[in-house]
Design an enzyme around this catalytic site. Structure first.
Site, PDB file in Angstrom:
ATOM      1  N   HIS A   1      -0.152   5.477   7.861  1.00 44.99           N
ATOM      2  CA  HIS A   1      -1.625   4.545   7.512  1.00 44.99           C
ATOM      3  C   HIS A   1      -1.630   3.792   8.767  1.00 44.99           C
ATOM      4  O   HIS A   1      -0.708   2.957   8.917  1.00 44.99           O
ATOM      5  CB  HIS A   1      -1.448   3.610   6.253  1.00 44.99           C
ATOM      6  CG  HIS A   1      -2.441   2.637   5.939  1.00 44.99           C
ATOM      7  ND1 HIS A   1      -3.757   3.198   5.875  1.00 44.99           N
ATOM      8  CD2 HIS A   1      -2.604   1.586   5.958  1.00 44.99           C
ATOM      9  CE1 HIS A   1      -4.474   1.873   6.040  1.00 44.99           C
ATOM     10  NE2 HIS A   1      -3.737   0.956   6.016  1.00 44.99           N
TER      11      HIS A   1
ATOM     12  N   GLU B   1       0.856  -1.319   0.041  1.00 43.32           N
ATOM     13  CA  GLU B   1      -0.041  -0.031  -0.065  1.00 43.32           C
ATOM     14  C   GLU B   1       0.684   1.289   0.150  1.00 43.32           C
ATOM     15  O   GLU B   1       0.366   2.310   0.280  1.00 43.32           O
ATOM     16  CB  GLU B   1      -0.896  -0.167   1.302  1.00 43.32           C
ATOM     17  CG  GLU B   1      -1.872  -1.191   1.131  1.00 43.32           C
ATOM     18  CD  GLU B   1      -3.187  -1.148   2.157  1.00 43.32           C
ATOM     19  OE1 GLU B   1      -4.071  -0.757   1.735  1.00 43.32           O
ATOM     20  OE2 GLU B   1      -2.689  -0.836   3.449  1.00 43.32           O
TER      21      GLU B   1
END
Lengths: 243, 243, 243, 243
Positions: B96, B77
């Site tokens: 994140h 990601e």
């Protein structure tokens, strides 16, 4: 399925006991096993998981008889393991826990465990509740203390990855030890998130397609948390001991 | 924006990984990055944040290609980071996380994250929910695994400081690493307080003017918690390991 | 009131900072002070409470001017302390915290903090909520950053032992440091118990007479927990660091 | 009933103090006792349980007079112990705690403590709530500070294993120290699970027959958790100190 060598299984099994105890998934009760051959599995003798060492592991047949007898006590509920291995050739590891979020959802008949995030997509394969009264009446001690109850549990589990046991706990399966440990930890987190949200409003769950896609992606990375959990849990022998 | 020197960034980035893991904002998953030039950023290789050292940091272009290739695994990601840096020149650090309070509020469509106290006034700049189904259909694995999804996420973030990702986690931005770490910790606390109160009655939220004034006052003091968190988290390499 | 000697105050004040940080009542923010003379009090310089040592304590006049100037930063909200000492000659120690249960109840206008058990009978003396908007409008940063706001807070506190500050935290007073620390810890526990019960059904609170009788009995035994808390919190300098 | 030797009792009693403090069942308050003869019992002098050593144990008659006088302070509520031993010859150990889940359920008149899982089947023997107002009016300090209040508490306990004390705490009994410690830990867990579920929907409780069968099975295995708890709690003298 293929099998890891016995020594790899034993090492991971000791670590799994420590990790699950460290993070409060197992307390002095509950147990974790690993299949070592199509018709055999390893499980500790009757003791607190946090204290298990390699010397405490026993080899069992699927009838839950120890291959080598001895003066040790056995877990009363070893039939959870034997019967699931018999009914589910794809399963390489079984964990029976009493983790609190899963116990709580198991009490709430109108609130099935459902997949709330990508870390526990496997829940979308089903999360049935085992109601022991349906099999054995309403006066049992809730324990899976013989092969017949184990077979009922395995039948209710079906092809799912987790089964909640009303008034008792949960059982989680995986293709190997690390996989089952991963699922046990994130099933509990899923339950806690679901319970936290359920008191407030309507939740958006994963679609079945999202859950299966997430399961495939995330479960390919299980060695990443495993190494962290080993580092955190296995250096000190009984760092939590949580009741 | 100006940039700290690479060595300052690297040192703070290692500390940020440790701090966020120590306080349970990151577990074995999630990641933190820092911009090192208008078109470059640093991010660890694919590993558990609690175990990151300076040797594990990679330099990336905004296309999320490593500047220097090698035999390491990368975070799937990383596009969260690259696309936000592209769309938000004011941002110097991106985190994140899967912290549980933010995940929970992200599931509750009728309960937006709102600023409940002066420690998280930044939430009043917006806290949109990213619904990946709107962009990519209802059968994804929920991961931001390419630049297109990263660009959608960045567009939904807009000028806000935090975005919730339904069924997945959250992404928080700041002008530098310490700022983003501060916001990640207090966004989670805001969520926990909001959830605790929401089950009971009506809440009084900060007005937008209160939130912005509080943000200005409190965020001027970020070095105070940072030093404490370093002392608590960075002495022992993986003191939590929380799943 | 009589005063402990300065050295006793300093020693207890350092311990109080450590204890309150250890148990999560203070994080990197919040502060604790002690009166050292009718018109003077001690308070640390602007820093995280967990890291305070005897060298960090400053002596203040009730106008919140340091008696001895220096190149240190001061807490913005020292006026909480000065104005309460001015208005309440019976008070020997003041604690300003952001503990989560108290913040949560401060958001819920229909849920006043009330005494649920014998450990926090002092709450029955009143637990008003300070709404800064009533004094200073709806665009402040919520901080008590001058003597005027401090005087408003002290006036709202009146003769109570605790005041909740909406969207901000709480302030607790006691006759000395150990007394105020005791109350800060058990006020938070009272809030957590009250919140846990309030989501489920109707609670039975202490009557005012029960609360005052319990306060007299329990607060006579404050040295018992103090010694335990010292042993737990003061051996290691920053054992929690909780955000 | 038979009695363990005094030295075994003393050793287990010190460990019980440490274990109950380590797991947050006792904080600086609460106490645990053990019967050493039909008309005698052991209880620590007035101090925090986490700090108790063998030298701190006193021998009491059932009138709660110390057999050997001395310059020590005594627990105000020692009458809880003496009167329960007098009324319940089957009881070998008594624990008085303020654990939060039990306090919370004790406040909720419409929510009796009920057995939710097999680990706490003993709750099905009854879990009455002691309302001190019924005996002593609505202006007491809630403490059991004389033999008359102790006798009322014991009468309300009847043949049950646990009694909740409204606005105060709980008292748990067992046939010996390990048994009472076991029950104190799992009664609190039962309460936490019950509270978590009660905010969401209808719960399925154990039937009385299930509860008694589970009690018989699980309580036969008490030495397993005891050894784990000793290992976790007794190595370090005051590892929690939780307020």
């Amino acid at each position: 399925m293929t099998h890891d060598s016995d020594s790899v299984v034993s090492s991971d099994l000791v670590d799994a006991n420590r990790i699950l105890a460290h993070f409060g998934i197992l307390d002095a009760f509950g147990h974790v096993s690993a299949r070592t051959a199509p018709d055999r599995f390893q499980l500790a003798r009757n003791m607190a998981p946090a204290l298990v060492t390699g010397d405490d592991l026993l080899e069992y047949s699927l009838d839950c008889e120890p291959i080598v007898g001895g003066p040790y006590r056995q877990y009363l509920e070893r039939f959870i393991h034997g019967e699931i291995y018999r009914h589910r050739p794809d399963v390489g590891s079984v964990i029976h826990s009493h983790s609190p979020g899963l116990v709580t959802i198991g009490l709430l008949r109108g609130t099935p465990l459902r997949s709330v995030w990508h870390m526990s997509g496997f829940i979308a394969r089903g999360a049935p509740v085992f109601e022991i009264r349906d099999t054995a009446g309403d006066d049992t001690d809730l324990l899976i203390r013989n092969a017949s109850l184990g077979a009922s549990l395995a039948a209710t589990l079906g092809s799912a990855s987790i089964i909640l046991m009303r008034g008792h706990g949960a059982t989680i399966v995986g293709r190997n030890i690390r996989h089952a440990v991963y699922r046990s930890l994130y099933a509990e987190q899923n339950a806690q998130i679901q319970l936290s949200a359920a008191g407030i409003g309507e939740l958006e769950y994963l679609t079945p397609a999202e859950a299966l896609a997430a399961e495939a992606s995330v479960e390919a990375q299980i060695d990443r948390p495993w190494r962290l959990w080993q580092a955190a849990a296995c250096a000190t022998p009984h760092s939590s001991g949580q009741p």
